[in-house]
Design a protein around this motif. Sequence first.
Motif, PDB file in Angstrom:
ATOM      1  N   PRO A   1       0.648  -1.242   0.056  1.00 20.63           N
ATOM      2  CA  PRO A   1       0.063   0.140  -0.055  1.00 20.63           C
ATOM      3  C   PRO A   1       0.753   1.316   0.113  1.00 20.63           C
ATOM      4  O   PRO A   1       0.355   2.215  -0.560  1.00 20.63           O
ATOM      5  N   THR A   2       1.879   1.250   0.530  1.00 19.64           N
ATOM      6  CA  THR A   2       3.070   2.256   0.655  1.00 19.64           C
ATOM      7  C   THR A   2       4.263   1.759   0.064  1.00 19.64           C
ATOM      8  O   THR A   2       4.754   1.048   0.559  1.00 19.64           O
ATOM      9  N   PRO A   3       4.945   2.491  -0.638  1.00 17.59           N
ATOM     10  CA  PRO A   3       6.061   2.185  -1.429  1.00 17.59           C
ATOM     11  C   PRO A   3       7.228   2.409  -0.490  1.00 17.59           C
ATOM     12  O   PRO A   3       8.456   3.080  -0.924  1.00 17.59           O
ATOM     13  N   VAL A   4       7.287   1.712   0.644  1.00 17.04           N
ATOM     14  CA  VAL A   4       8.009   1.885   1.664  1.00 17.04           C
ATOM     15  C   VAL A   4       8.713   0.397   2.179  1.00 17.04           C
ATOM     16  O   VAL A   4       7.677  -0.312   2.505  1.00 17.04           O
ATOM     17  N   VAL A   5      10.113   0.040   2.228  1.00 18.31           N
ATOM     18  CA  VAL A   5      10.479  -1.183   2.705  1.00 18.31           C
ATOM     19  C   VAL A   5      11.233  -0.998   3.856  1.00 18.31           C
ATOM     20  O   VAL A   5      12.323   0.012   3.924  1.00 18.31           O
ATOM     21  N   LEU A   6      11.007  -1.697   5.101  1.00 21.80           N
ATOM     22  CA  LEU A   6      12.004  -1.757   6.105  1.00 21.80           C
ATOM     23  C   LEU A   6      13.127  -2.652   5.817  1.00 21.80           C
ATOM     24  O   LEU A   6      12.840  -3.826   5.355  1.00 21.80           O
TER      25      LEU A   6
END
Length: 383
Positions: A20-25
């Motif tokens: 959903p959000t283009p963010v990867v930890l």
Amino acid sequence: MVTSVPSPTATLQLGSLRVPTPVVLAPMAGITNAAYRRLCAEQGAGLYVCEMITSRGLVEGDAVTRSMLVFDDLESVRSVQLYGTDPVYVGKAAEILCAEYGVAHIDLNFGCPVPKVTRKGGGGALPWKRGLLAEILESAVRAAAPYDVPVTMKTRLGLDEDHLTYLDAGRIAQETGAAAIALHGRTVAQAYSGQADWEAIGELVRHVDIPVLGNGDIWEAADALRMVAETGAAGVVVGRGCLGRPWLFRDLAAAFAGESVATLPTLGEVRAMMRRHAELLAEHMGEERGCKEFRKHVSWYLKGFPAGSTLRHALALVDSLATLDVLLAELDPEAPFPVGELGTPRGRQGSPRKRVVLPEGWLDDTDGSGAGIAEESHESSGG
């Protein structure tokens, strides 16, 4: 405050997996365990990746490796980073992750700069061997395909400025069926020093058709938006920027949704976050071990805040939740967030290395097909 974004409906598509959000930890050894992933996920949507595990350790049933594959009950999307130098082991490990652990995403580590990893031809050293890189990727993609699990890879610019590999790595990732490639804009020799080269990330975006994720020097939500705007990356990978600041994922989710961002928690709010973190660690590991694991996070949470050395030292030795509560109560809940810390590096930095430690003769050719270096059953370093 951030008020503009590339797209108000930004998402990240990795094969069949929609984030959903283009963010990867970013996977970080000793940090991104189930408790920390849960803590970050409570702040905002994204893809939260497990600590790096070794393919050989998983295949051979190594107890330490298996113990790292713990997931929170609310972790509906299981993501794991896999390390390996042998295509056969990597393929078998990928199948185990899909069949036995129900993972929804596998990331392959070709970016770790730690000498004990690169001296075996692993991590950031491996992409120099283009043939071997292709074999490993093909093996993982083939093993995960029946389960419809996307395989991605993370890498660096290259060994050093004279031995760059990222463009070839991107081409190979695309040709072998990888769903995306994440690029940390530093060389192995740089480790975590200096500045990340975002221009190279943009160059890779133009070089391949698969999604490129940018990594390096994302300290605030505004940095993520700027990276995407400047490079055309499909998303970002966040590592050190979230140390002691899990609410960064709240800011990132808001920013990519087109909302304003201004998370400047008081010390009281940070205190509550610290307690929640320790509580989750205790739930997953038991109270004694969980508190010991929490100790490393204390300095990151309190960076820039008023807290005396005696109190900081006591918190860094905490051994129970009850003791933690007593110590946290000594912090001034009204103390404002130290705005001077915004946009500044966090975690390890260090200096560039004079040389990258590699197996003997590693630079003699760029193929290495079938020339995997034997890996240990367990490695604790992250990428």
